[in-house]
Design a protein around this motif. Sequence first.
Motif, PDB file in Angstrom:
ATOM      1  N   GLY A   1       5.744   8.847  -4.267  1.00  0.00           N
ATOM      2  CA  GLY A   1       5.242   9.419  -3.018  1.00  0.00           C
ATOM      3  C   GLY A   1       5.635  10.880  -2.847  1.00  0.00           C
TER       4      GLY A   1
ATOM      5  N   ASP B   1      21.226  12.898   1.339  1.00  0.00           N
ATOM      6  CA  ASP B   1      21.578  11.865   2.320  1.00  0.00           C
ATOM      7  C   ASP B   1      21.104  10.466   1.937  1.00  0.00           C
TER       8      ASP B   1
ATOM      9  N   VAL C   1       0.870  -1.186   0.000  1.00  0.00           N
ATOM     10  CA  VAL C   1       0.000   0.000   0.000  1.00  0.00           C
ATOM     11  C   VAL C   1       0.900   1.228   0.000  1.00  0.00           C
TER      12      VAL C   1
ATOM     13  N   ALA D   1       3.242   3.645  -3.158  1.00  0.00           N
ATOM     14  CA  ALA D   1       4.382   3.510  -4.066  1.00  0.00           C
ATOM     15  C   ALA D   1       5.344   4.672  -3.906  1.00  0.00           C
TER      16      ALA D   1
ATOM     17  N   LYS E   1      12.192   9.840  10.265  1.00  0.00           N
ATOM     18  CA  LYS E   1      11.477   9.799   8.981  1.00  0.00           C
ATOM     19  C   LYS E   1      12.444  10.152   7.865  1.00  0.00           C
TER      20      LYS E   1
ATOM     21  N   ASP F   1       7.678   6.159   6.494  1.00  0.00           N
ATOM     22  CA  ASP F   1       7.174   7.239   7.363  1.00  0.00           C
ATOM     23  C   ASP F   1       5.939   6.864   8.178  1.00  0.00           C
TER      24      ASP F   1
ATOM     25  N   GLY G   1       0.301   9.072   5.029  1.00  0.00           N
ATOM     26  CA  GLY G   1      -1.104   8.774   4.761  1.00  0.00           C
ATOM     27  C   GLY G   1      -1.437   9.189   3.351  1.00  0.00           C
ATOM     28  N   SER G   2      -2.730   9.373   3.106  1.00  0.00           N
ATOM     29  CA  SER G   2      -3.125   9.672   1.741  1.00  0.00           C
ATOM     30  C   SER G   2      -3.064  11.176   1.482  1.00  0.00           C
TER      31      SER G   2
ATOM     32  N   ILE H   1      18.243  15.795  -2.828  1.00  0.00           N
ATOM     33  CA  ILE H   1      18.364  15.024  -1.580  1.00  0.00           C
ATOM     34  C   ILE H   1      19.860  14.709  -1.457  1.00  0.00           C
TER      35      ILE H   1
ATOM     36  N   ASP I   1      -1.406   2.897  -5.340  1.00  0.00           N
ATOM     37  CA  ASP I   1      -1.187   4.261  -4.838  1.00  0.00           C
ATOM     38  C   ASP I   1      -2.303   5.183  -5.311  1.00  0.00           C
TER      39      ASP I   1
ATOM     40  N   VAL J   1      -6.379   2.199  -1.398  1.00  0.00           N
ATOM     41  CA  VAL J   1      -6.755   0.983  -0.672  1.00  0.00           C
ATOM     42  C   VAL J   1      -7.719   1.425   0.422  1.00  0.00           C
TER      43      VAL J   1
ATOM     44  N   ALA K   1       3.044   0.910   3.286  1.00  0.00           N
ATOM     45  CA  ALA K   1       4.122   1.882   3.040  1.00  0.00           C
ATOM     46  C   ALA K   1       3.450   3.201   2.687  1.00  0.00           C
ATOM     47  N   ALA K   2       2.469   3.578   3.526  1.00  0.00           N
ATOM     48  CA  ALA K   2       1.565   4.680   3.192  1.00  0.00           C
ATOM     49  C   ALA K   2       2.090   6.051   3.596  1.00  0.00           C
TER      50      ALA K   2
ATOM     51  N   CYS L   1       8.513  12.269  -2.659  1.00  0.00           N
ATOM     52  CA  CYS L   1       9.618  12.695  -3.552  1.00  0.00           C
ATOM     53  C   CYS L   1       9.072  13.220  -4.868  1.00  0.00           C
TER      54      CYS L   1
ATOM     55  N   GLY M   1       8.037   2.015  -0.462  1.00  0.00           N
ATOM     56  CA  GLY M   1       7.225   0.970  -1.099  1.00  0.00           C
ATOM     57  C   GLY M   1       7.910   0.445  -2.352  1.00  0.00           C
TER      58      GLY M   1
HETATM   59  C1  LIG Z   1      10.092  18.851   1.322  1.00  0.00           C
HETATM   60  C2  LIG Z   1      10.626  17.526   1.822  1.00  0.00           C
HETATM   61  C3  LIG Z   1      11.973  17.258   1.761  1.00  0.00           C
HETATM   62  C4  LIG Z   1      12.485  16.032   2.215  1.00  0.00           C
HETATM   63  N1  LIG Z   1      13.820  15.795   2.149  1.00  0.00           N
HETATM   64  C5  LIG Z   1      14.319  14.598   2.543  1.00  0.00           C
HETATM   65  C6  LIG Z   1      15.717  14.314   2.482  1.00  0.00           C
HETATM   66  O1  LIG Z   1      16.524  15.174   2.102  1.00  0.00           O
HETATM   67  N2  LIG Z   1      16.154  13.079   2.883  1.00  0.00           N
HETATM   68  C7  LIG Z   1      15.293  12.108   3.347  1.00  0.00           C
HETATM   69  O2  LIG Z   1      15.729  11.001   3.664  1.00  0.00           O
HETATM   70  N3  LIG Z   1      13.957  12.368   3.424  1.00  0.00           N
HETATM   71  C8  LIG Z   1      13.460  13.572   3.049  1.00  0.00           C
HETATM   72  N4  LIG Z   1      12.115  13.825   3.163  1.00  0.00           N
HETATM   73  C9  LIG Z   1      11.254  12.777   3.737  1.00  0.00           C
HETATM   74  C10 LIG Z   1      10.996  11.667   2.725  1.00  0.00           C
HETATM   75  O3  LIG Z   1      10.402  12.212   1.563  1.00  0.00           O
HETATM   76  C11 LIG Z   1      10.098  10.612   3.354  1.00  0.00           C
HETATM   77  O4  LIG Z   1      10.795  10.044   4.456  1.00  0.00           O
HETATM   78  C12 LIG Z   1       9.782   9.518   2.336  1.00  0.00           C
HETATM   79  O5  LIG Z   1       9.049  10.036   1.243  1.00  0.00           O
HETATM   80  C13 LIG Z   1       8.955   8.426   3.000  1.00  0.00           C
HETATM   81  O6  LIG Z   1       8.706   7.469   2.022  1.00  0.00           O
HETATM   82  P1  LIG Z   1       7.454   6.481   2.149  1.00  0.00           P
HETATM   83  O7  LIG Z   1       7.543   5.589   0.958  1.00  0.00           O
HETATM   84  O8  LIG Z   1       7.429   5.897   3.516  1.00  0.00           O
HETATM   85  O9  LIG Z   1       6.159   7.419   2.092  1.00  0.00           O
HETATM   86  P2  LIG Z   1       5.632   8.502   1.022  1.00  0.00           P
HETATM   87  O10 LIG Z   1       6.727   9.056   0.208  1.00  0.00           O
HETATM   88  O11 LIG Z   1       4.795   9.434   1.822  1.00  0.00           O
HETATM   89  O12 LIG Z   1       4.696   7.644   0.072  1.00  0.00           O
HETATM   90  C14 LIG Z   1       3.519   7.059   0.579  1.00  0.00           C
HETATM   91  C15 LIG Z   1       2.575   6.777  -0.557  1.00  0.00           C
HETATM   92  O13 LIG Z   1       1.460   6.031  -0.046  1.00  0.00           O
HETATM   93  C16 LIG Z   1       0.286   6.429  -0.728  1.00  0.00           C
HETATM   94  N5  LIG Z   1      -0.875   6.055   0.087  1.00  0.00           N
HETATM   95  C17 LIG Z   1      -1.170   6.440   1.355  1.00  0.00           C
HETATM   96  N6  LIG Z   1      -2.307   5.848   1.789  1.00  0.00           N
HETATM   97  C18 LIG Z   1      -2.734   5.077   0.751  1.00  0.00           C
HETATM   98  C19 LIG Z   1      -3.862   4.234   0.558  1.00  0.00           C
HETATM   99  N7  LIG Z   1      -4.778   4.031   1.522  1.00  0.00           N
HETATM  100  N8  LIG Z   1      -4.013   3.616  -0.643  1.00  0.00           N
HETATM  101  C20 LIG Z   1      -3.095   3.803  -1.643  1.00  0.00           C
HETATM  102  N9  LIG Z   1      -2.006   4.583  -1.508  1.00  0.00           N
HETATM  103  C21 LIG Z   1      -1.832   5.211  -0.332  1.00  0.00           C
HETATM  104  C22 LIG Z   1       0.468   7.931  -0.901  1.00  0.00           C
HETATM  105  O14 LIG Z   1      -0.326   8.419  -1.973  1.00  0.00           O
HETATM  106  C23 LIG Z   1       1.971   8.046  -1.168  1.00  0.00           C
HETATM  107  O15 LIG Z   1       2.270   8.072  -2.553  1.00  0.00           O
HETATM  108  C24 LIG Z   1      11.597  15.041   2.730  1.00  0.00           C
HETATM  109  C25 LIG Z   1      10.218  15.308   2.784  1.00  0.00           C
HETATM  110  C26 LIG Z   1       9.730  16.529   2.346  1.00  0.00           C
HETATM  111  C27 LIG Z   1       8.244  16.790   2.400  1.00  0.00           C
END
Ligand SMILES: Cc1cc2nc3c(=O)[nH]c(=O)nc-3n(C[C@H](O)[C@H](O)[C@H](O)COP(=O)(O)OP(=O)(O)OC[C@H]3O[C@@H](n4cnc5c(N)ncnc54)[C@H](O)[C@@H]3O)c2cc1C
Length: 342
Positions: free
Chosen positions: A43, A56, A12, A14, A298, A289, A122-123, A54, A36, A89, A118-119, A45, A18
């Motif tokens: 997500g 790191d 859940v 991308a 995070k 996250d 959230g949404s 980015i 997604d 989802v 891997a949401a 990014c 994810g």
């Molecule tokens: C401006 C900014 C700068 C950043 N810079 C950095 C950095 O320099 N270095 C670093 O390590 N991190 C950085 N981050 C944090 C980093 O982007 C997050 O840690 C990372 O995106 C988390 O990835 P993820 O896959 O867990 O979640 P996300 O990237 O949030 O992706 C989650 C996905 O799940 C989908 N989703 C949620 N619920 C549902 C559902 N019910 N059904 C279907 N799809 C769903 C969403 O649509 C989303 O696409 C930054 C964040 C921001 C906002």
Amino acid sequence: MSETIKTDVLIVGAGPVGLFAVFELGLLDIKAHLVDILDKVGGQCAELYPEKPIYDIPGIPYITGHGLTDALMQQIKPFGATFHLNEMVTSLEKTGNPGFRVTTDGGKIFECKCVVVAAGGGSFQPKRPPINGIEPYEEKSVFYAVRKMENFRGKRLVIVGGGDSALDWTLNLAPIAKHLTLLHRRSEFRAAPDSVNKMTALASEGKIDFVLGQVTGLEGANGQLTAANVKRNDGSTFHITCDAMLPFFGLTMKLGPVANWGLKLDEDLIPVNTADFETSERGIFAIGDINTYPGKLKLILCGFHEVALMSQKAHRYVYPDKKLTFQYTTSSSSLQKKLGVN
Ligand SMILES: Cc1cc2nc3c(=O)[nH]c(=O)nc-3n(C[C@H](O)[C@H](O)[C@H](O)COP(=O)(O)OP(=O)(O)OC[C@H]3O[C@@H](n4cnc5c(N)ncnc54)[C@H](O)[C@@H]3O)c2cc1C
């Protein structure tokens, strides 16, 4: 309702975490489908900072949000995961121990051994403009996303906002709309300068109307808009006759349906066991996250670590009779074969 899709693991979300889950699961012969809400992968990014650098990601001194997403897509290509974009989802039901039936708002049904949440935050949900009485019109004649351009052919449209989405949809819908008004409260835009120039050209050619002002009220019945009341920045008011309004005020992140899946939550995050990133429910994992544990950061790199450990445990559920031998991609010819490099 469509045919049930059977898969080992349903992911859940991308986002970057994810996406990398596809890689680590794939190395262990575990097949995955990803769902997604967004119309693209990557997500935060891809949606929040595609052009920002980015610094790191281990071993990569500099990469943009968009660049990292592209690189992950290339890395997971050998595993042929299936993507279901533009779908949320919504529900998750237990069918085995472990075993799950998962459904989306698009009517898709998945049956899987494990679920990987891997949401992220959230949404992503659209911010609602501050217009009294807008709710009855939503999804009938007020839309926060354009799923199908054809639905707007021949219509009188009001687009509200000054960001990339408002400008992009103004340019895309102008040729097919009967009439289009772009409404923005300021003369500055948060959009690509090229789009702003193209929009200004359309307005000066009389192909669209551009108005500096705000919508103060809506007129219509049974969810069908007939007009928007507008207050110009100079204080004057007028009505725009319209069939649909498209406000683009940005996105916020809400936990959404994840809250209803019976998982133990801690302030909108999912507590996990740090040995394998399993949640309170056997066979449901939470990575990236969305999870919480002592010391959680995070960061994308933390999510990648979580993926590797989660995959080892998922293997036990998907292949209960197979022993898992730890291998390196540098030296294992069997892993290299799966990657298509040997
Ligand atoms: C401006 C900014 C700068 C950043 N810079 C950095 C950095 O320099 N270095 C670093 O390590 N991190 C950085 N981050 C944090 C980093 O982007 C997050 O840690 C990372 O995106 C988390 O990835 P993820 O896959 O867990 O979640 P996300 O990237 O949030 O992706 C989650 C996905 O799940 C989908 N989703 C949620 N619920 C549902 C559902 N019910 N059904 C279907 N799809 C769903 C969403 O649509 C989303 O696409 C930054 C964040 C921001 C906002």
